[in-house]
Design an enzyme around this catalytic site. Sequence first.
Site, PDB file in Angstrom:
ATOM      1  N   LYS A  88       0.225  -0.960   0.071  1.00 48.56           N
ATOM      2  CA  LYS A  88      -0.182   0.098   0.018  1.00 48.56           C
ATOM      3  C   LYS A  88       0.486   1.725  -0.007  1.00 48.56           C
ATOM      4  O   LYS A  88       0.814   1.929  -1.349  1.00 48.56           O
ATOM      5  CB  LYS A  88      -1.301  -0.051   1.442  1.00 48.56           C
ATOM      6  CG  LYS A  88      -1.761   1.491   1.168  1.00 48.56           C
ATOM      7  CD  LYS A  88      -2.900   0.990   2.724  1.00 48.56           C
ATOM      8  CE  LYS A  88      -4.389   2.197   2.086  1.00 48.56           C
ATOM      9  NZ  LYS A  88      -5.308   2.258   2.766  1.00 48.56           N
ATOM     10  N   ARG A 126      -3.501   4.491  -7.503  1.00 43.10           N
ATOM     11  CA  ARG A 126      -3.998   4.274  -5.905  1.00 43.10           C
ATOM     12  C   ARG A 126      -5.501   4.174  -6.106  1.00 43.10           C
ATOM     13  O   ARG A 126      -5.527   3.107  -4.950  1.00 43.10           O
ATOM     14  CB  ARG A 126      -4.069   5.367  -5.034  1.00 43.10           C
ATOM     15  CG  ARG A 126      -4.521   4.882  -3.387  1.00 43.10           C
ATOM     16  CD  ARG A 126      -4.211   6.366  -3.329  1.00 43.10           C
ATOM     17  NE  ARG A 126      -4.708   5.749  -1.193  1.00 43.10           N
ATOM     18  CZ  ARG A 126      -4.214   6.833  -0.035  1.00 43.10           C
ATOM     19  NH1 ARG A 126      -3.910   7.788  -0.360  1.00 43.10           N
ATOM     20  NH2 ARG A 126      -4.674   6.314   0.789  1.00 43.10           N
ATOM     21  N   HIS A 134     -14.058  -2.908  -3.623  1.00 42.74           N
ATOM     22  CA  HIS A 134     -14.724  -2.397  -3.959  1.00 42.74           C
ATOM     23  C   HIS A 134     -15.757  -1.812  -4.185  1.00 42.74           C
ATOM     24  O   HIS A 134     -16.699  -0.805  -3.441  1.00 42.74           O
ATOM     25  CB  HIS A 134     -13.598  -1.331  -3.230  1.00 42.74           C
ATOM     26  CG  HIS A 134     -12.505  -1.511  -1.737  1.00 42.74           C
ATOM     27  ND1 HIS A 134     -11.998  -2.306  -2.419  1.00 42.74           N
ATOM     28  CD2 HIS A 134     -12.789  -0.684  -0.556  1.00 42.74           C
ATOM     29  CE1 HIS A 134     -11.592  -2.461  -0.711  1.00 42.74           C
ATOM     30  NE2 HIS A 134     -11.954  -1.743   0.109  1.00 42.74           N
TER      31      HIS A 134
END
Length: 364
Positions: free
Chosen positions: A225, A239, A246
């Site tokens: 990350k 990113r 999601h």
Amino acid sequence: MIETVHVPLGARAYDVVIGPGLIGEAEARIAPFLKRPRVFVVTETRVAALHLDAFRAGLGGIAAPVLELAPGEGTKDWTNLTRVVEWLLDERCERGDVVVALGGGVIGDLVGFAAAVLRRGVRFVQVPTTLLAQVDSSVGGKTGINTRHGKNLVGAFHQPVLVLADVDVLGTLEPRDFLAGYGEVAKYGLLGDEGFFAWLEENGPRLVLDTALRVEAVRRSVQMKADIVVRDETEQGDRALLNLGHTFCHALEAATGYSDRLLHGEGVAIGCALAFDLSARLGLCAQEAPSRVRAHLQEMGMRRDLSDIPGDLPGSEALLELMGQDKKVVEGRLRFVLARGVGEAFVTGEVPPEAVRATLDAAR
């Protein structure tokens, strides 16, 4: 066994310290950031019962007024944002002070946002107490709250000055909460590191009992990350890969009322499985890829399908409508993170709605 991942963001750079016993070292770790021996701790009642006394003891001579909030995703709202900000002002929190978020992702997101807006920005330290928060939400500076329109639609990028990921606290998690966090761990391998996913296939079932394996899983997740955040701090490009699963997840969370019917990490795991299903349906990856994803989730005892969510869900068309409120919508078009294989994720806006509907229908 202490590992440190540095997040090199210039003036906003910070360390993520990972290992056992870190709560007991809180004074030594946090004191260098203080202008006076005082921090302001915001936590929630379940975490407070388990870890607040140990954290206060670890702070030694540092004063620490505490605000306890109710647990659960429902706490991440306007009402509690106002409560945190007003409490910090009541406690005379100055711009040079440090606020501590002691808890999981809800507390980290809410407190980070409060710190971002208080006096136009005060510093904060993340002390994540769940696996999900340690590997994901505590790193990268995304803060925010939910509204009736959807999840995390109001917030700010505000980097912490330090993250203390004490893996000992993971031993106090209920099995369901640990597995929910594991959904984010698996996501990292699926989006960009097939070798890490293979490592998880071998070691995942032993993470609960093996401290060294927990440290390594958290370290590798945080490093992935951090590398992506450094390339794209405010999510203009790479990113977005961190959002694998999601788009589905946030729609399912909205459909279940942000309740305990579906924990965020469970939604991520289901969302990852659906993203690979959709990728295979569109001919982007071989059918073996979604089968491999589901096999690992099954071995870990995790939720994989819409049918694993208790209670009724809206139809596929209604779920698509909920996806339309996602932050990743650009010019009215949904953007999905899909995959050409395990470890080969990419972002695209070229996804036919009928393929999404068919994928959702097949998962019921």
